[in-house]
Design an enzyme around this catalytic site. Structure first.
Site, PDB file in Angstrom:
ATOM      1  N   TYR A  29      32.015  47.134  33.337  1.00  0.00           N
ATOM      2  CA  TYR A  29      33.051  47.503  32.369  1.00  0.00           C
ATOM      3  C   TYR A  29      32.480  48.224  31.161  1.00  0.00           C
ATOM      4  CZ  TYR A  29      36.246  44.737  35.077  1.00  0.00           C
ATOM      5  OH  TYR A  29      37.006  44.260  36.109  1.00  0.00           O
ATOM      6  N   LYS A  86      27.273  36.404  42.209  1.00  0.00           N
ATOM      7  CA  LYS A  86      26.905  36.882  43.546  1.00  0.00           C
ATOM      8  C   LYS A  86      25.389  37.136  43.525  1.00  0.00           C
ATOM      9  CE  LYS A  86      28.096  38.317  47.694  1.00  0.00           C
ATOM     10  NZ  LYS A  86      28.591  37.378  48.722  1.00  0.00           N
ATOM     11  N   ASP A  92      32.093  34.711  46.407  1.00  0.00           N
ATOM     12  CA  ASP A  92      33.055  34.716  47.523  1.00  0.00           C
ATOM     13  C   ASP A  92      33.496  33.287  47.848  1.00  0.00           C
ATOM     14  OD1 ASP A  92      30.417  34.445  48.262  1.00  0.00           O
ATOM     15  OD2 ASP A  92      30.500  35.804  49.973  1.00  0.00           O
ATOM     16  N   ASP A 100      37.601  39.127  36.380  1.00  0.00           N
ATOM     17  CA  ASP A 100      38.825  39.929  36.490  1.00  0.00           C
ATOM     18  C   ASP A 100      39.522  39.607  37.823  1.00  0.00           C
ATOM     19  OD1 ASP A 100      40.792  41.816  36.199  1.00  0.00           O
ATOM     20  OD2 ASP A 100      39.464  43.528  35.960  1.00  0.00           O
TER      21      ASP A 100
HETATM   22  O1  LIG Z   1      42.092  47.524  31.256  1.00  0.00           O
HETATM   23  C1  LIG Z   1      42.716  47.605  32.308  1.00  0.00           C
HETATM   24  O2  LIG Z   1      43.466  48.540  32.560  1.00  0.00           O
HETATM   25  C2  LIG Z   1      42.592  46.528  33.351  1.00  0.00           C
HETATM   26  C3  LIG Z   1      41.919  45.308  32.809  1.00  0.00           C
HETATM   27  C4  LIG Z   1      42.143  44.126  33.641  1.00  0.00           C
HETATM   28  O3  LIG Z   1      42.533  44.152  34.781  1.00  0.00           O
HETATM   29  C5  LIG Z   1      41.890  42.823  33.049  1.00  0.00           C
HETATM   30  O4  LIG Z   1      41.336  42.730  31.957  1.00  0.00           O
HETATM   31  O5  LIG Z   1      42.242  41.818  33.683  1.00  0.00           O
HETATM   32 MG   LIG Z   2      42.702  42.197  35.675  1.00  0.00          MG
END
Ligand SMILES: O=C(O)CCC(=O)C(=O)O
Ligand SMILES: [Mg+2]
Ligand SMILES: NC(=O)C1=CN([C@@H]2O[C@H](COP(=O)(O)OP(=O)(O)OC[C@H]3O[C@@H](n4cnc5c(N)ncnc54)[C@H](OP(=O)(O)O)[C@@H]3O)[C@@H](O)[C@H]2O)C=CC1
Length: 474
Positions: free
Chosen positions: A160, A237, A338, A362
């Site tokens: 990210y 993982k 997983d 996420d």
């Molecule tokens: O920033 C986004 O568009 C997606 C972020 C996301 O899925 C989250 O933080 O759960």
């Molecule tokens: Mg998300």
């Protein structure tokens, strides 16, 4: 100070001292409405929050909302491509705490995530997502009431960070050339591996700093939970990504056994201790065989390392943790990513706090939300040492935008997390009661209505669900 916005004339700032908010009775709180369904969700949610505060404190406490802009709405006010105006950042910096609706991120090209940008700009390193089942909520799961976990997701790094190169660009070609022809050949461990020349590249940095401050917060939260929920599972993982995900696990354990030695026990330590408790005359080697069933097949060096681990654990913590004392400590264990996806479905009650890196968290938070009733019931908070932004787990659900149809539960419950963070527990409790009763009475939006037996028809609108929650405060 501001270009196009004006703060409320009444109200005071929230300050942070040692990571804790100092909250006046009339705080000014910036909010971002959000894109897509934000147009439906925010007004419904604000109404519920205001009504609960009014009912709980009879006018003694009140939030002065400060509308700030991000996403499409910001472009309307500030001009093309002004998705995250300086005004908005100044307001959040100034007032320390904010709540937001979802913001759109295009797939492939286009702008990078505004949601991620806000987390990085304000160093909101812990994304906290509780996934708890409310009685009567329909679920695809047989025993959803067994799920009561809090996901602690690292929020500032991993892929990210957005350091990536598009396939076919000069930067990408240069990087692949450097890796294939210089760095990989110089790294014996990588043997003759080569990256395909038509690849795109994303970089996945995982740091000691990012991992340890996240795990530290997760353990601190575990210590505030009832004894039977005092557990932290490090999700990774690490069998595949040894130096990022595997390192996250090791750095996480180091926090547990270093900074929280008196309060924590690791799963492996608990095995060593309980083996000796069951058989006080057990030899070091027999204890090692019990904790590692493959022991006999290992080379001598590895066998000695396991024996050494057993010796060190008994020397270090037998007095403080032995004879069952470890059962009163925070249990820190780890699970491969997983596996944890199936664990939370088949044995959800064995888990409490799940500490994850950014991408795993996420994925896992949407999966856990599904068990608890879906993305309409999934709140979240992004917490740092000097600021906090509350937001739902879900996104903009664009196909429902403006239809007054989606479930405001996640944004409202994010507001509940905000009230709890502020110490306004009485208002938070009213909302939780109102939400639970509305679900029990089958007064729900489409997402829950379609899963109920028999299905609820017609379902409530987004705004009607907010009214039902308010009606059910007591
Ligand atoms: O920033 C986004 O568009 C997606 C972020 C996301 O899925 C989250 O933080 O759960
Ligand atoms: Mg998300
Ligand atoms: N923090 C943020 O602001 C986030 C932003 N996003 C962004 O949102 C956009 C859309 O992402 P997408 O992948 O479609 O994911 P979304 O979470 O927006 O929606 C996926 C599905 O989840 C269900 N859902 C979402 N919100 C609700 C709600 N409030 N009530 C009931 N059901 C809900 C709907 O399911 P169904 O169709 O079955 O009714 C919806 O189609 C993307 O641009 C993405 O980047 C995504 C996640 C977080």
């Amino acid at each position: 100070m501001y270009d196009k916005i004006t703060p409320p004339t009444v109200g005071e700032k929230i300050r942070f001292e040692n990571g804790q908010p100092i909250v006046p009775d009339n705080p000014i709180v910036p909010f971002i409405r959000g894109d897509g369904t934000g147009i439906d969700l925010w007004p419904a949610s604000q109404r519920v929050l205001d009504a609960a505060i009014e009912q709980a404190y009879g006018g003694q406490r009140k939030i002065s909302w400060f509308k700030v802009y991000a996403g499409d709405e910001a472009c309307e006010v500030y001009g093309t491509y002004q998705y995250l105006p300086e005004d908005t950042l100044t307001a959040i910096r100034e007032y320390g705490m904010a709540i937001k609706g979802p913001l759109t991120t295009p797939v492939g090209g286009g702008i990078r995530s505004l949601n991620v940008a806000l987390r990085q700009i304000f160093d909101l390193y812990a994304c906290v997502r509780p996934c708890k089942y409310y009685n009567g909520t329909p679920s695809p799961h047989k025993s959803p009431e067994k799920l009561d976990v809090i996901i602690y997701r690292e929020n500032t790094e991993d892929i990210y960070l957005g350091i990536e190169w598009k396939q076919g660009t000069p930067g990408c070609d240069q990087l692949i050339d450097f890796l294939n022809n210089q760095l990989i050949p110089e790294t014996p461990e990588l043997k003759n591996k080569q990256i395909r020349l038509d690849s795109g590249i994303s970089i996945k940095p995982i740091s000691i700093t990012g991992s340890q401050r996240l795990v530290r917060r997760a353990i601190q939260n575990a210590l505030r939970l009832p004894k039977n929920k005092q557990a932290v599972t490090l999700v990774h993982k690490g069998n595949i990504m040894k130096y990022t995900e595997g390192a996250f696990r090791d750095w996480g354990y180091a926090v547990a056994t270093g900074e929280f030695r008196a309060e924590c026990v690791t799963e492996r330590e608990s095995w060593i201790l309980s083996n000796k408790e069951k058989n006080p005359s057990l030899s070091i080697e027999d204890n090692a065989k019990l904790i590692d069933p493959g022991y006999d097949s290992y080379p001598a060096e590895k066998r000695e390392a396991i024996c050494q681990e057993v010796r060190e654990v008994l020397e270090a913590i037998w007095d403080s943790h032995g004879n069952g004392q470890w059962k009163e400590k925070v249990m820190v264990n780890d699970r491969i990513a997983d596996n944890i996806f199936q664990q939370i479905q088949i044995r959800p009650d064995e888990y409490s706090i799940l500490a994850t890196m950014n991408l795993n968290g996420d994925y896992l938070s949407d999966a856990a939300a599904a068990i608890a009733g879906g993305l309409g019931m999934a709140p979240g908070a992004n917490i740092g040492d000097n600021a906090a932004i509350f937001e739902a787990t879900h996104g903009t659900a664009p196909k429902y935008a403006g239809l007054d149809q989606v479930n405001p539960g996640s944004v409202i419950l994010s507001g509940v997390m905000m009230l709890e963070f502020m110490g306004w527990q009485e208002a938070a409790d009213l909302i939780k009661t109102g939400l639970a009763k509305s679900i029990e009475q089958r007064e729900v939006t489409y997402d829950l209505a379609r899963q109920m037996e028999p299905p609820v028809n017609p379902p409530l609108k987004c705004s009607e669900f907010a009214s039902a929650i308010i009606k059910n405060f007591d």
